[in-house]
Design a protein around this motif. Structure first.
Motif, PDB file in Angstrom:
ATOM      1  N   ILE A 217       0.891  -1.158   0.000  1.00 26.53           N
ATOM      2  CA  ILE A 217       0.000   0.000   0.000  1.00 26.53           C
ATOM      3  C   ILE A 217       0.935   1.216   0.000  1.00 26.53           C
ATOM      4  N   PRO A 218       1.554   1.521  -1.144  1.00 31.48           N
ATOM      5  CA  PRO A 218       2.647   2.491  -1.186  1.00 31.48           C
ATOM      6  C   PRO A 218       2.295   3.879  -0.673  1.00 31.48           C
ATOM      7  N   ALA A 219       1.001   4.226  -0.722  1.00 37.15           N
ATOM      8  CA  ALA A 219       0.599   5.557  -0.285  1.00 37.15           C
ATOM      9  C   ALA A 219       0.553   5.710   1.219  1.00 37.15           C
ATOM     10  N   ALA A 220       0.584   4.589   1.971  1.00 39.38           N
ATOM     11  CA  ALA A 220       0.282   4.727   3.390  1.00 39.38           C
ATOM     12  C   ALA A 220       0.985   3.777   4.344  1.00 39.38           C
ATOM     13  N   ASN A 221       1.710   2.760   3.878  1.00 37.34           N
ATOM     14  CA  ASN A 221       2.258   1.842   4.878  1.00 37.34           C
ATOM     15  C   ASN A 221       3.769   1.668   4.778  1.00 37.34           C
ATOM     16  N   GLY A 222       4.464   2.739   4.424  1.00 34.81           N
ATOM     17  CA  GLY A 222       5.918   2.703   4.438  1.00 34.81           C
ATOM     18  C   GLY A 222       6.453   2.609   5.857  1.00 34.81           C
ATOM     19  N   ILE A 223       7.568   1.919   6.030  1.00 37.22           N
ATOM     20  CA  ILE A 223       8.205   1.767   7.330  1.00 37.22           C
ATOM     21  C   ILE A 223       9.636   2.269   7.208  1.00 37.22           C
ATOM     22  N   ALA A 224      10.030   3.178   8.084  1.00 29.56           N
ATOM     23  CA  ALA A 224      11.322   3.839   7.919  1.00 29.56           C
ATOM     24  C   ALA A 224      11.830   4.358   9.255  1.00 29.56           C
ATOM     25  N   THR A 225      13.038   4.894   9.233  1.00 36.37           N
ATOM     26  CA  THR A 225      13.591   5.650  10.353  1.00 36.37           C
ATOM     27  C   THR A 225      13.704   7.111   9.934  1.00 36.37           C
ATOM     28  N   ALA A 226      13.838   7.986  10.904  1.00 38.06           N
ATOM     29  CA  ALA A 226      14.012   9.412  10.577  1.00 38.06           C
ATOM     30  C   ALA A 226      15.277   9.609   9.744  1.00 38.06           C
ATOM     31  N   TRP A 227      16.337   8.895  10.107  1.00 37.28           N
ATOM     32  CA  TRP A 227      17.600   9.015   9.367  1.00 37.28           C
ATOM     33  C   TRP A 227      17.423   8.660   7.894  1.00 37.28           C
ATOM     34  N   SER A 228      16.731   7.553   7.603  1.00 36.60           N
ATOM     35  CA  SER A 228      16.591   7.120   6.212  1.00 36.60           C
ATOM     36  C   SER A 228      15.774   8.113   5.396  1.00 36.60           C
ATOM     37  N   ILE A 229      14.767   8.728   6.015  1.00 33.32           N
ATOM     38  CA  ILE A 229      13.942   9.701   5.303  1.00 33.32           C
ATOM     39  C   ILE A 229      14.734  10.974   5.037  1.00 33.32           C
ATOM     40  N   ALA A 230      15.419  11.477   6.065  1.00 29.15           N
ATOM     41  CA  ALA A 230      16.212  12.692   5.891  1.00 29.15           C
ATOM     42  C   ALA A 230      17.312  12.490   4.861  1.00 29.15           C
ATOM     43  N   ARG A 231      17.935  11.318   4.879  1.00 30.99           N
ATOM     44  CA  ARG A 231      19.010  11.022   3.937  1.00 30.99           C
ATOM     45  C   ARG A 231      18.473  10.951   2.499  1.00 30.99           C
ATOM     46  N   LEU A 232      17.296  10.342   2.330  1.00 29.17           N
ATOM     47  CA  LEU A 232      16.701  10.272   1.002  1.00 29.17           C
ATOM     48  C   LEU A 232      16.450  11.671   0.452  1.00 29.17           C
ATOM     49  N   TYR A 233      15.835  12.525   1.241  1.00 29.47           N
ATOM     50  CA  TYR A 233      15.535  13.879   0.749  1.00 29.47           C
ATOM     51  C   TYR A 233      16.798  14.679   0.464  1.00 29.47           C
TER      52      TYR A 233
END
Length: 346
Positions: A217-233
């Motif tokens: 459910i790509p729009a709503a059930n991603g699982i991540a850490t703050a580090w991985s999200i900040a690094r991606l952006y």
């Protein structure tokens, strides 16, 4: 009399000891010099009981500025919440989807201006024939909701067949309304159709029941850490770690992906308020105005968020396990932190 005085002095000394030994709320992580104020503001969320467990991270000029975790993983407070704790981030996932589609555009696999039927012929029925990729990515496709039972959400093929047969609620491209769940299946199927290896978003990229986590459910059930999200952006905007890792998107594609496709002051037909979208990214020029123009990212139900400020070469992410539904737009638990960070960057 002497006993009373002694008792008062004991109370006074004890109060000093208590105040000088504050609870640390399991706050651990890394902070570069100059960013220490973030720790105090992060800690305040636990002092004020806004958070049970949370993590915050940011990249500045392509390097990690800070990464902190704190609080507790569980309500019984037996397991610490740390920087490696994986967190369900709800619609913050949409930013990951937007990045994957932008990469496909950069590689020549997709074109935002092309008709969806160029890649997905079966989609062109019941009034959807002229839908463009851009319409899907900017919530203008006219399929904001779906009434299928939850069990069907766990079946990708069934969801795609349902979307193919649906008629749009408005002529695609003529208005926008937040596609809370359908956005992920629509964009995800485009990826499946053009990927040379026919992979899904889950295979390309890396509700609390395990079966739901296993569902796509790509729009709503991603699982991540703050580090991985900040690094991606950060990686979407610049090289990382002193040039060791090259940016994911080139400057032209990033500008294309983060340019508004929402007419000014157009009301979101689902949210019934103004919202602005690029190619899958939320544009935060109003909600996070302290950072200036050009901010893009996505937030999630309960308060998680990830975003990038290209002009400042700064990215930020916050994830947590206590959902705050009081104000999705103002992000009250991180507003003081973001205000101070904006002042620091400016």
């Amino acid at each position: 009399m002497m006993c009373s005085v002694t008792f008062v002095w004991c109370l006074f000394i004890l109060s000093i000891v208590v105040r000088s030994d504050p609870v640390d709320y399991n706050i651990r992580g890394t902070i570069k010099p100059g960013w220490e104020f973030v720790r105090d503001l992060f800690r305040e969320n636990f002092v004020q009981d806004r958070d049970l467990g949370a993590s915050v991270a940011a990249y500045y000029q392509g390097s990690l500025a800070f990464e902190l975790g704190g609080g507790w993983f569980d309500q019984s407070r037996t397991k610490p919440y740390d920087i490696d704790t994986l967190q369900l981030v709800f619609s913050t996932s949409k930013g990951f989807v937007a990045a994957a589609v932008a990469l496909a555009v950069q590689r020549g696999l997709l074109d935002y201006s092309a008709l969806v039927t160029r890649y997905w012929p079966e989609y062109g029925q019941n009034g959807k024939e002229n839908t463009t990729v851009a319409d899907i990515m900017s919530h203008r496709a006219g399929l904001p909701d779906i009434s299928e039972p939850f069990e069907q959400f766990l079946n990708w093929t069934a969801m795609i067949r349902t979307l193919e047969q649906m008629a749009p609620l408005w002529p695609p491209g003529s208005a926008h309304g937040y596609h809370a769940l359908t956005y992920g299946w629509l964009a995800g199927e485009l990826i499946r159709r053009v990927d040379p290896k026919k992979r899904s978003l889950a295979e390309i990229d890396s509700f609390n029941e395990p079966r739901t986590h296993r569902a796509e459910i790509p729009a709503a059930n991603g699982i991540a850490t703050a580090w991985s999200i900040a690094r991606l952006y950060s990686a979407l905007n610049t090289d990382l770690d002193d040039g060791k890792y090259k940016r994911i998107l080139n400057e032209d594609i990033l500008k294309l992906a983060t340019r508004s496709n929402t007419p000014e002051d157009e009301i979101d037909l689902v949210l019934e308020e103004k919202s602005s979208f690029g190619m899958g990214f939320s544009l935060f020029h109003d909600a996070l105005s302290d950072f200036g123009p050009g901010i893009f990212g996505h937030g999630g139900f309960g308060g998680s968020i990830g975003f990038c400020v290209p002009a400042k070469n700064f990215s930020f992410a916050y994830v947590m396990n206590r959902l705050d539904i009081s104000s999705a737009e103002d992000y009250p638990r991180i507003a003081p932190m973001l205000k101070k960070i904006a002042e620091f960057l400016n």
